[in-house]
Design an enzyme around this catalytic site. Structure first.
Site, short mmCIF file in Angstrom:
data_model
loop_
_atom_site.label_atom_id
_atom_site.label_comp_id
_atom_site.label_asym_id
_atom_site.label_seq_id
_atom_site.Cartn_x
_atom_site.Cartn_y
_atom_site.Cartn_z
N SER A 106 0.00 1.32 -14.28
CA SER A 106 -0.45 0.06 -13.69
C SER A 106 -0.98 -0.92 -14.73
O SER A 106 -1.55 -0.52 -15.76
CB SER A 106 -1.57 0.35 -12.68
OG SER A 106 -2.19 -0.84 -12.24
N TYR A 130 1.37 -7.02 -12.79
CA TYR A 130 0.97 -8.14 -11.96
C TYR A 130 1.13 -9.39 -12.82
O TYR A 130 0.51 -9.49 -13.89
CB TYR A 130 -0.49 -8.02 -11.53
CG TYR A 130 -0.76 -6.96 -10.49
CD1 TYR A 130 -0.41 -7.16 -9.16
CD2 TYR A 130 -1.39 -5.77 -10.84
CE1 TYR A 130 -0.67 -6.19 -8.20
CE2 TYR A 130 -1.66 -4.79 -9.89
CZ TYR A 130 -1.29 -5.01 -8.57
OH TYR A 130 -1.55 -4.05 -7.62
N THR A 156 5.12 -6.15 -9.17
CA THR A 156 4.56 -6.09 -7.83
C THR A 156 4.58 -7.50 -7.24
O THR A 156 3.98 -8.42 -7.79
CB THR A 156 3.14 -5.53 -7.85
OG1 THR A 156 3.19 -4.16 -8.29
CG2 THR A 156 2.52 -5.56 -6.46
N LYS A 224 8.62 -4.35 -6.65
CA LYS A 224 7.83 -3.46 -5.77
C LYS A 224 7.15 -4.29 -4.69
O LYS A 224 6.41 -5.23 -5.00
CB LYS A 224 6.79 -2.71 -6.59
CG LYS A 224 5.87 -1.81 -5.77
CD LYS A 224 4.86 -1.12 -6.66
CE LYS A 224 3.93 -0.20 -5.89
NZ LYS A 224 3.03 -0.95 -4.97
N HIS A 248 2.22 -1.64 -0.18
CA HIS A 248 1.02 -1.50 -1.01
C HIS A 248 0.04 -0.50 -0.39
O HIS A 248 -1.18 -0.65 -0.50
CB HIS A 248 0.34 -2.86 -1.19
CG HIS A 248 -0.27 -3.07 -2.54
ND1 HIS A 248 0.25 -3.92 -3.48
CD2 HIS A 248 -1.37 -2.53 -3.13
CE1 HIS A 248 -0.50 -3.91 -4.56
NE2 HIS A 248 -1.50 -3.06 -4.37
#
Length: 353
Positions: A106, A130, A156, A224, A248
Site C-alpha cells: 500500500s 493513491y 485505487t 482497483k 474497498h
C-alpha cells in the site's frame, strides 16, 4: 486451542488489539451494510460438485500478469501494518514470499519500500498507489517502485475522498496525526529536500490522466475498485492490464454491490481482454472457488492478513495463507477440479433463498 479457520484469527485479533485499532481494521462506511454483504453474498452461491474423477493430484498453481503463484490467493493492499505488529509490512512481505504468492504493498505502508523489498527480495510484489495531488511526487513514487522490482502498479480508483467511517470518527482516529507516516520519497531525495507532509489524494484524477501514468512507467496498470460494466469497458478502452473488482472492503461507499455480485458483470464486459481479480469477503477455500468459477483470475485477502499478523506476525500470516490454501485444495478436490483451469461457471449456482 489451535486456530483452524480464518474467523478464529479474527476472534483472536479482536481480543488482543486496542479498540481503536480493531475498529479501524474492521470498520466500514456508514451502516456497514456493504462490508457485511461482502461475506453474506458468498453464502447465496451454492457449489455443484462433479464426482468420479481422478483427483489424486490437484494443482492449485496459476499465473497473474504472467507470473506464477502457488495458488490464486494473494494479499490485498492495506495500510499501517505496524499498528498490529512491530515489523509491519516487512513481516507481511516475508510471509507472502514464503507462500509463493503476490503481495500488493500500500501507499500507506508503515515501512519503506526499500525495507519491504530488502526483507523479501524474491517475493512477487505489486505497488498500490493513491494518486496524490502533486504529480511530480506520483512520478517519483511510481519510478521508485519500478526500480525496486515491483511488477505492477495498482491504482485505487474508489477513493476521491475517504468514506464516512463512523467508528473512526467516534474514536477520533487521525492516522495522519497519530502515526508517523514514512516519507513517500526515496532516502536520497529526503536528504536533499525539506521534510514534507503527505499530499492529499487527487480527487480530480480521471480516465484521461491514465495516458500520463502509462507514459512514465513500463509497469502494467491495474485498476482497483471497479464495480460496473461501464467502467470495465472504459478500462479496456484505455488499455488497462487488469481490474480488481472491489468495494474497498465496504469502507468507502455503503450500499454498493458486494464484490462477488459485481464480478460477473465486469468479467462479461472485458470479454477476456484483461485479467479480472476480486477482493472483499473471502473467508474460506469455497469462497475462492466460487470467485474463480465466476471469472476471477485470483482473489486478494485484506482483513484476514491483518488478523494473522496480529496473532503471530509473519508466522501468523503464513498460517492464515496455509489454512485457506489447504481449504481451496480441498474445495477443488471435492468438486472434481484437478487444476485451476478446470474451474468453470457450471460449478456454481445461485441459491433461491
Amino acid at each position: 486451542m489451535p486456530l483452524v479457520c480464518l474467523t478464529d484469527f479474527q476472534a483472536y485479533a479482536q481480543d488482543h488489539l486496542s479498540k481503536s485499532t480493531w475498529d479501524f481494521i474492521e470498520g466500514g462506511a456508514d451502516e456497514c451494510f456493504t462490508r457485511d454483504d461482502n461475506i453474506a453474498a458468498f453464502k447465496k452461491i451454492r457449489l455443484r460438485p462433479r464426482y468420479l474423477r481422478d483427483v489424486r493430484e490437484v494443482d492449485t498453481r496459476t499465473t497473474i500478469q504472467g507470473e506464477e503463484i502457488t495458488a490464486p490467493i494473494c494479499i490485498a493492499p492495506t495500510g499501517f501494518h505496524c499498528l498490529v505488529w512491530p515489523d509491519g509490512e516487512m513481516s507481511t512481505a516475508r510471509a507472502a514470499q514464503a507462500a509463493g504468492i503476490c503481495y500488493i504493498t500500500s501507499t500507506y505502508a508503515s515501512c519503506t519500500l526499500e525495507d519491504i523489498v530488502a526483507t523479501a527480495p524474491r517475493g512477487l510484489k505489486w505497488f498500490q498507489l493513491y494518486m496524490q495531488s502533486d504529480r511530480q511526487l506520483n512520478k517519483q513514487v511510481v519510478q521508485r517502485a519500478e526500480s525496486l522490482g515491483f511488477k505492477a502498479l495498482v491504482i485505487t480508483v474508489d477513493t476521491p475522498k475517504t468514506g464516512n467511517r463512523r467508528c473512526d470518527f467516534r474514536n477520533e482516529l487521525d492516522l495522519h496525526m497519530n502515526l508517523l507516516l514514512k516519507d513517500l520519497r526515496s532516502p536520497k531525495e529526503r536528504n536533499s529536500m525539506p521534510y514534507f507532509q503527505m499530499c492529499p489524494i487527487d480527487s480530480s484524477f480521471c480516465w484521461n490522466d491514465l495516458s500520463w501514468l502509462q507514459s512514465i512507467t513500463r509497469l502494467p496498470i491495474i485498476l482497483k475498485g471497479i464495480l460496473t460494466k461501464e467502467d470495465a469497458e472504459l478500462a479496456v478502452k484505455h488499455n488497462v492490464r487488469g481490474i480488481i473488482v472491489s468495494n474497498h472492503g465496504g469502507r468507502q461507499l455503503d450500499d454498493v454491490p458486494a464484490s462477488i455480485d459485481a464480478l460477473t458483470e465486469v468479467v462479461a464486459a472485458v470479454k477476456g481482454k484483461m485479467e479480472v481479480y476480486l477482493d472483499g469477503g473471502i473467508r474460506t477455500g469455497n469462497d475462492v472457488l466460487k470467485a474463480l468459477a465466476l471469472g476471477a483470475k485470483c482473489v486478494f485477502l485484506g482483513r484476514p492478513i491483518l488478523w494473522g499478523l496480529a496473532y503471530k506476525g509473519e508466522h501468523g500470516v503464513e498460517e492464515v495463507l496455509n489454512i485457506i490454501k489447504n481449504e481451496f485444495h480441498t474445495s477443488m478436490t471435492l468438486t472434481g477440479c484437478r487444476s485451476v483451469a478446470e474451474i468453470h461457471q457450471d460449478l456454481v449456482q445461485f441459491s433461491r433463498l
